[in-house]
Write a protein that holds these residues in place. Structure first.
Motif, PDB file in Angstrom:
ATOM      1  N   PHE A  46      33.298  30.440  59.258  1.00 28.01           N
ATOM      2  CA  PHE A  46      33.678  30.500  60.665  1.00 28.01           C
ATOM      3  C   PHE A  46      35.196  30.642  60.726  1.00 28.01           C
ATOM      4  N   VAL A  47      35.648  31.569  61.556  1.00 27.23           N
ATOM      5  CA  VAL A  47      37.078  31.830  61.715  1.00 27.23           C
ATOM      6  C   VAL A  47      37.398  31.723  63.195  1.00 27.23           C
ATOM      7  N   ASP A  48      38.460  30.993  63.504  1.00 26.07           N
ATOM      8  CA  ASP A  48      38.872  30.837  64.895  1.00 26.07           C
ATOM      9  C   ASP A  48      40.185  31.584  65.117  1.00 26.07           C
ATOM     10  N   MET A  49      40.165  32.500  66.080  1.00 24.45           N
ATOM     11  CA  MET A  49      41.370  33.237  66.472  1.00 24.45           C
ATOM     12  C   MET A  49      41.637  32.920  67.939  1.00 24.45           C
ATOM     13  N   PRO A  50      42.848  32.448  68.269  1.00 22.77           N
ATOM     14  CA  PRO A  50      43.127  32.023  69.644  1.00 22.77           C
ATOM     15  C   PRO A  50      43.096  33.146  70.688  1.00 22.77           C
ATOM     16  N   LYS A  51      43.416  34.376  70.300  1.00 19.26           N
ATOM     17  CA  LYS A  51      43.425  35.482  71.263  1.00 19.26           C
ATOM     18  C   LYS A  51      42.123  36.268  71.161  1.00 19.26           C
ATOM     19  N   ASP A  52      41.351  36.255  72.245  1.00 20.84           N
ATOM     20  CA  ASP A  52      40.066  36.958  72.274  1.00 20.84           C
ATOM     21  C   ASP A  52      40.209  38.444  71.970  1.00 20.84           C
ATOM     22  N   SER A  53      41.275  39.060  72.449  1.00 22.10           N
ATOM     23  CA  SER A  53      41.451  40.502  72.226  1.00 22.10           C
ATOM     24  C   SER A  53      41.606  40.809  70.734  1.00 22.10           C
ATOM     25  N   GLU A  54      42.334  39.961  70.013  1.00 17.81           N
ATOM     26  CA  GLU A  54      42.501  40.152  68.573  1.00 17.81           C
ATOM     27  C   GLU A  54      41.179  39.920  67.843  1.00 17.81           C
ATOM     28  N   ALA A  55      40.449  38.904  68.275  1.00 12.38           N
ATOM     29  CA  ALA A  55      39.161  38.600  67.654  1.00 12.38           C
ATOM     30  C   ALA A  55      38.175  39.746  67.874  1.00 12.38           C
ATOM     31  N   ARG A  56      38.127  40.291  69.077  1.00 12.54           N
ATOM     32  CA  ARG A  56      37.210  41.402  69.364  1.00 12.54           C
ATOM     33  C   ARG A  56      37.568  42.644  68.536  1.00 12.54           C
ATOM     34  N   HIS A  57      38.867  42.869  68.349  1.00 10.61           N
ATOM     35  CA  HIS A  57      39.316  43.989  67.515  1.00 10.61           C
ATOM     36  C   HIS A  57      38.859  43.770  66.065  1.00 10.61           C
ATOM     37  N   ALA A  58      39.000  42.561  65.553  1.00 11.84           N
ATOM     38  CA  ALA A  58      38.553  42.246  64.195  1.00 11.84           C
ATOM     39  C   ALA A  58      37.048  42.455  64.059  1.00 11.84           C
ATOM     40  N   ILE A  59      36.286  42.036  65.049  1.00 14.26           N
ATOM     41  CA  ILE A  59      34.831  42.215  65.027  1.00 14.26           C
ATOM     42  C   ILE A  59      34.486  43.704  64.965  1.00 14.26           C
ATOM     43  N   ARG A  60      35.111  44.502  65.827  1.00 15.61           N
ATOM     44  CA  ARG A  60      34.843  45.950  65.851  1.00 15.61           C
ATOM     45  C   ARG A  60      35.162  46.607  64.504  1.00 15.61           C
ATOM     46  N   GLU A  61      36.276  46.204  63.906  1.00 14.82           N
ATOM     47  CA  GLU A  61      36.721  46.843  62.672  1.00 14.82           C
ATOM     48  C   GLU A  61      35.994  46.335  61.427  1.00 14.82           C
ATOM     49  N   LEU A  62      35.645  45.063  61.394  1.00 19.15           N
ATOM     50  CA  LEU A  62      35.123  44.471  60.159  1.00 19.15           C
ATOM     51  C   LEU A  62      33.607  44.372  60.076  1.00 19.15           C
ATOM     52  N   ASN A  63      32.920  44.318  61.199  1.00 14.41           N
ATOM     53  CA  ASN A  63      31.461  44.192  61.152  1.00 14.41           C
ATOM     54  C   ASN A  63      30.865  45.411  60.449  1.00 14.41           C
ATOM     55  N   GLY A  64      30.136  45.176  59.375  1.00 17.08           N
ATOM     56  CA  GLY A  64      29.525  46.261  58.615  1.00 17.08           C
ATOM     57  C   GLY A  64      30.404  46.826  57.521  1.00 17.08           C
ATOM     58  N   SER A  65      31.661  46.389  57.456  1.00 13.97           N
ATOM     59  CA  SER A  65      32.551  46.900  56.416  1.00 13.97           C
ATOM     60  C   SER A  65      32.299  46.160  55.103  1.00 13.97           C
ATOM     61  N   GLU A  66      32.645  46.813  54.009  1.00 17.36           N
ATOM     62  CA  GLU A  66      32.417  46.225  52.691  1.00 17.36           C
ATOM     63  C   GLU A  66      33.634  45.432  52.237  1.00 17.36           C
ATOM     64  N   TYR A  67      33.365  44.246  51.703  1.00 21.44           N
ATOM     65  CA  TYR A  67      34.417  43.427  51.116  1.00 21.44           C
ATOM     66  C   TYR A  67      33.835  42.711  49.906  1.00 21.44           C
ATOM     67  N   ALA A  68      34.498  42.844  48.775  1.00 20.55           N
ATOM     68  CA  ALA A  68      34.080  42.211  47.518  1.00 20.55           C
ATOM     69  C   ALA A  68      32.624  42.562  47.178  1.00 20.55           C
TER      70      ALA A  68
END
Length: 81
Positions: A46-68
């Protein structure tokens, strides 16, 4: 906004995850869920980001992306009632 990060490689640690998420904004906290007995990662966090706009951007960019070698699931965490 509190986010759920799932399908993580078991070798990923909190500092790795913080580094990835900080590319999208300020990270307030990172909590990697581990097994109480073995202390091994359960593959989600679980990751907490105080700014919703930044969190939504992270969700859009990272969901489904490959890591490790695993395809991450990144979405808004639903609070337990």
């Amino acid at each position: 906004m509190n986010m759920y990060i799932g399908n993580l490689n078991y070798k990923v640690n909190e500092s790795d995850l913080r580094e990835i998420m900080e590319e999208y904004g300020t990270v307030e906290s990172v909590r990697l869920v581990t097994d109480r007995e073995t202390r091994r990662s359960k593959g989600f966090a679980f990751v907490d980001m105080p700014k919703d706009s930044e969190a939504r951007h992270a969700i859009r960019e990272l969901n489904g992306s490959e890591y490790a070698g695993r395809q991450m699931v990144v979405k808004e965490a639903i609070p337990k009632n």
